[in-house]
Scaffold this motif. Structure first.
Motif, mmCIF file in Angstrom:
data_model
loop_
_atom_site.group_PDB
_atom_site.id
_atom_site.type_symbol
_atom_site.label_atom_id
_atom_site.label_comp_id
_atom_site.label_asym_id
_atom_site.label_seq_id
_atom_site.Cartn_x
_atom_site.Cartn_y
_atom_site.Cartn_z
ATOM 1 N N GLU A 252 104.134 40.598 -35.255
ATOM 2 C CA GLU A 252 104.871 41.851 -35.071
ATOM 3 C C GLU A 252 103.944 42.983 -34.640
ATOM 4 O OE1 GLU A 252 106.665 43.754 -38.597
ATOM 5 O OE2 GLU A 252 108.587 43.426 -37.592
ATOM 6 N N ARG A 253 102.725 42.975 -35.180
ATOM 7 C CA ARG A 253 101.790 44.050 -34.857
ATOM 8 C C ARG A 253 101.415 44.040 -33.384
ATOM 9 N NH1 ARG A 253 99.141 40.038 -37.704
ATOM 10 N NH2 ARG A 253 97.303 39.115 -36.692
ATOM 11 N N ILE A 254 101.284 42.857 -32.785
ATOM 12 C CA ILE A 254 100.932 42.771 -31.370
ATOM 13 C C ILE A 254 102.129 43.168 -30.506
ATOM 14 C CG2 ILE A 254 100.148 41.247 -29.522
ATOM 15 C CD1 ILE A 254 98.049 41.956 -31.692
ATOM 16 N N ALA A 255 103.326 42.776 -30.914
ATOM 17 C CA ALA A 255 104.525 43.181 -30.168
ATOM 18 C C ALA A 255 104.656 44.704 -30.159
ATOM 19 C CB ALA A 255 105.766 42.544 -30.795
ATOM 20 N N LEU A 256 104.408 45.342 -31.305
ATOM 21 C CA LEU A 256 104.477 46.798 -31.365
ATOM 22 C C LEU A 256 103.392 47.424 -30.492
ATOM 23 C CD1 LEU A 256 105.573 49.441 -32.508
ATOM 24 C CD2 LEU A 256 104.008 49.157 -34.451
ATOM 25 N N ALA A 257 102.184 46.892 -30.550
ATOM 26 C CA ALA A 257 101.093 47.422 -29.733
ATOM 27 C C ALA A 257 101.452 47.360 -28.248
ATOM 28 C CB ALA A 257 99.808 46.646 -30.001
ATOM 29 N N ALA A 258 102.065 46.256 -27.816
ATOM 30 C CA ALA A 258 102.461 46.123 -26.416
ATOM 31 C C ALA A 258 103.519 47.150 -26.040
ATOM 32 C CB ALA A 258 102.967 44.703 -26.143
ATOM 33 N N LEU A 259 104.471 47.392 -26.934
ATOM 34 C CA LEU A 259 105.520 48.385 -26.658
ATOM 35 C C LEU A 259 104.929 49.790 -26.545
ATOM 36 C CD1 LEU A 259 108.412 47.159 -29.009
ATOM 37 C CD2 LEU A 259 108.337 47.073 -26.498
ATOM 38 N N VAL A 260 103.997 50.125 -27.430
ATOM 39 C CA VAL A 260 103.362 51.449 -27.381
ATOM 40 C C VAL A 260 102.557 51.595 -26.099
ATOM 41 C CG1 VAL A 260 101.688 52.991 -28.497
ATOM 42 C CG2 VAL A 260 103.321 51.707 -29.889
ATOM 43 N N ALA A 261 101.805 50.553 -25.732
ATOM 44 C CA ALA A 261 101.023 50.607 -24.498
ATOM 45 C C ALA A 261 101.931 50.768 -23.281
ATOM 46 C CB ALA A 261 100.177 49.336 -24.361
ATOM 47 N N ALA A 262 103.063 50.053 -23.270
ATOM 48 C CA ALA A 262 104.009 50.178 -22.153
ATOM 49 C C ALA A 262 104.575 51.592 -22.076
ATOM 50 C CB ALA A 262 105.136 49.161 -22.313
ATOM 51 N N LEU A 263 104.883 52.173 -23.224
ATOM 52 C CA LEU A 263 105.393 53.544 -23.254
ATOM 53 C C LEU A 263 104.363 54.518 -22.694
ATOM 54 C CD1 LEU A 263 107.538 55.635 -24.199
ATOM 55 C CD2 LEU A 263 106.332 55.679 -26.402
ATOM 56 N N LEU A 264 103.108 54.373 -23.123
ATOM 57 C CA LEU A 264 102.053 55.250 -22.633
ATOM 58 C C LEU A 264 101.867 55.109 -21.125
ATOM 59 C CD1 LEU A 264 99.391 54.776 -25.460
ATOM 60 C CD2 LEU A 264 100.824 56.788 -25.065
ATOM 61 N N ALA A 265 101.931 53.877 -20.633
ATOM 62 C CA ALA A 265 101.762 53.644 -19.196
ATOM 63 C C ALA A 265 102.876 54.309 -18.399
ATOM 64 C CB ALA A 265 101.724 52.144 -18.910
ATOM 65 N N VAL A 266 104.109 54.121 -18.832
ATOM 66 C CA VAL A 266 105.249 54.682 -18.100
ATOM 67 C C VAL A 266 105.208 56.208 -18.107
ATOM 68 C CG1 VAL A 266 107.760 54.947 -18.126
ATOM 69 C CG2 VAL A 266 106.739 52.679 -18.417
ATOM 70 N N LEU A 267 104.900 56.798 -19.260
ATOM 71 C CA LEU A 267 104.912 58.253 -19.353
ATOM 72 C C LEU A 267 103.679 58.886 -18.699
ATOM 73 C CD1 LEU A 267 106.417 58.858 -22.903
ATOM 74 C CD2 LEU A 267 107.550 58.879 -20.677
#
Length: 368
Positions: A252-267
């Motif tokens: 779960e921790r890696i899935a969350l990290a990927a989601l946060v990284a994707a959010l940062l990239a898009v924004l």
């Protein structure tokens, strides 16, 4: 055109929320107030105790993202940067406030020991144990932590040092071979893959940077591959790597990290999509973001003393102890704000002044 505060409102919000979750996690996990309060809201206390610590992943990804933008915004170490000076500055920025916190934690444990006997209270420190903490080697050398969360300070420094080493290696290889293509993203990608597919699967590595570099490196690559344009191909390959890692073992921790990284990239690619930072909520998250390191450092000693005081002087009943939890939370924020103002800001000013003096000497080593 949006101002700089608006462009980073999402970063402030992520730091603010993650910091509060860490404080609440420690309040729920360590007790003893939470043990008494649990029957009032068993699901909430249970979730905070067992799962809220996943907020650390947000800090890991943000740490990599911000370090990449600071050290190598274009994927290459800034010209004229001295690696040893950068590493020393990072150590000072982390350790000067952290050393003050260690003294507070020792005093808090001594006071709490007068009022209760609990596993969350650390023993009086030995000299070698204290030295290992100051050198950020306590976990690597097997010493008992003097406060909850001190492991993260050591890991943050290790991760920064590892990223810096990869940037220096890339710079050397590019210079020797006359390469125009930047090697740093390739090196970081390789270490992210090693972390996600090997080191992060072995809990014995959780005292060292390779275990956590998967999340940290996701933040680094998100910073490099989303500005000035979105690098769809590399980012898709990165998400594929994450998918493979989660198929090998879902974390779960890696899935969350990927989601946060994707959010940062898009924004970062589309800063106009960042919610506005105006209004009381924007001001609140900005303030909580600024003091987040101070809160992270001092909240556990504060919570320890409040736990001990309520154990000694307040009836062991759910409602009064719940008020104690709220008091500990609020006191942690107040203590963090005071710590930021009187300790952390002075430490940062000292580091900045020292950097100005060092940069005035032409004999310092610099990358060319």
């Amino acid at each position: 055109m949006k101002n700089m505060a608006s462009r980073w409102a999402h970063v402030d919000a992520l730091k603010a929320v993650a910091c509060q979750l860490i404080v609440l996690h420690h309040l729920a996990f360590y007790g003893p107030m939470s043990d008494v309060v649990a029957p009032l809201a068993p699901d909430l206390v249970g979730w905070l105790s067992q799962h809220a610590r996943i907020a650390v992943q947000v800090f890991l990804v943000l740490g990599g993202f911000l370090a990449a933008r600071s050290l190598a915004p274009q994927g290459r170490l800034k010209a004229g940067a001295s690696p040893w000076s950068l590493l020393g500055e990072r150590y000072a920025r982390l350790v000067l406030p952290y050393a003050v916190m260690l003294l507070i934690a020792i005093a808090a444990s001594a006071l709490a020991r007068e009022w209760m006997d609990h596993d969350s209270i650390s023993d009086p420190p030995r000299l070698l144990q204290l030295l290992a903490h100051v050198l950020l080697l306590h976990d690597l050398l097997g010493f008992e932590a003097l406060s909850a969360g001190v492991w993260y300070v050591a890991i943050d420094f290790q991760l920064y040092a590892l990223l810096l080493a990869l940037l220096v290696l890339a710079h050397k290889l590019e210079g020797q071979d006359g390469l125009r293509r930047r090697l740093a993203p390739m090196l970081v990608w390789a270490v992210v893959a090693a972390s996600l597919l090997y080191f992060n699967l072995d809990a014995d590595w959780d005292v060292a940077a390779p275990y956590f570099f998967g999340a940290y490196g996701l933040g680094v690559l998100a910073a490099w591959w989303s500005a000035p344009r979105l690098r769809v191909g590399p980012l898709a390959g990165l998400l594929l790597l994450v998918g493979v890692a989660l198929l090998v073992e879902y974390r779960e921790r890696i899935a969350l990290a990927a989601l946060v990284a994707a959010l940062l990239a898009v924004l970062q690619w589309r800063p106009q999509w960042v919610p506005g930072a105006q209004g009381w909520l924007g001001r609140l998250t900005a303030r909580l973001s600024r003091i987040s390191y101070g809160v992270f450092l001092v909240h556990f000693p504060v919570c320890l003393v409040v736990n001990a005081a309520f154990t000694e002087f307040v009836p062991a009943e759910p409602v009064p102890q719940a008020l104690g939890l709220l008091l500990a939370w609020g006191a942690s924020l107040l203590a963090g704000a005071l710590f930021y103002r009187h300790v952390e800001q002075r430490a940062m000013a000292w580091v900045s002044a020292r950097r100005a003096r060092v940069e005035g000497h032409s004999g310092s080593f610099r990358l060319r």
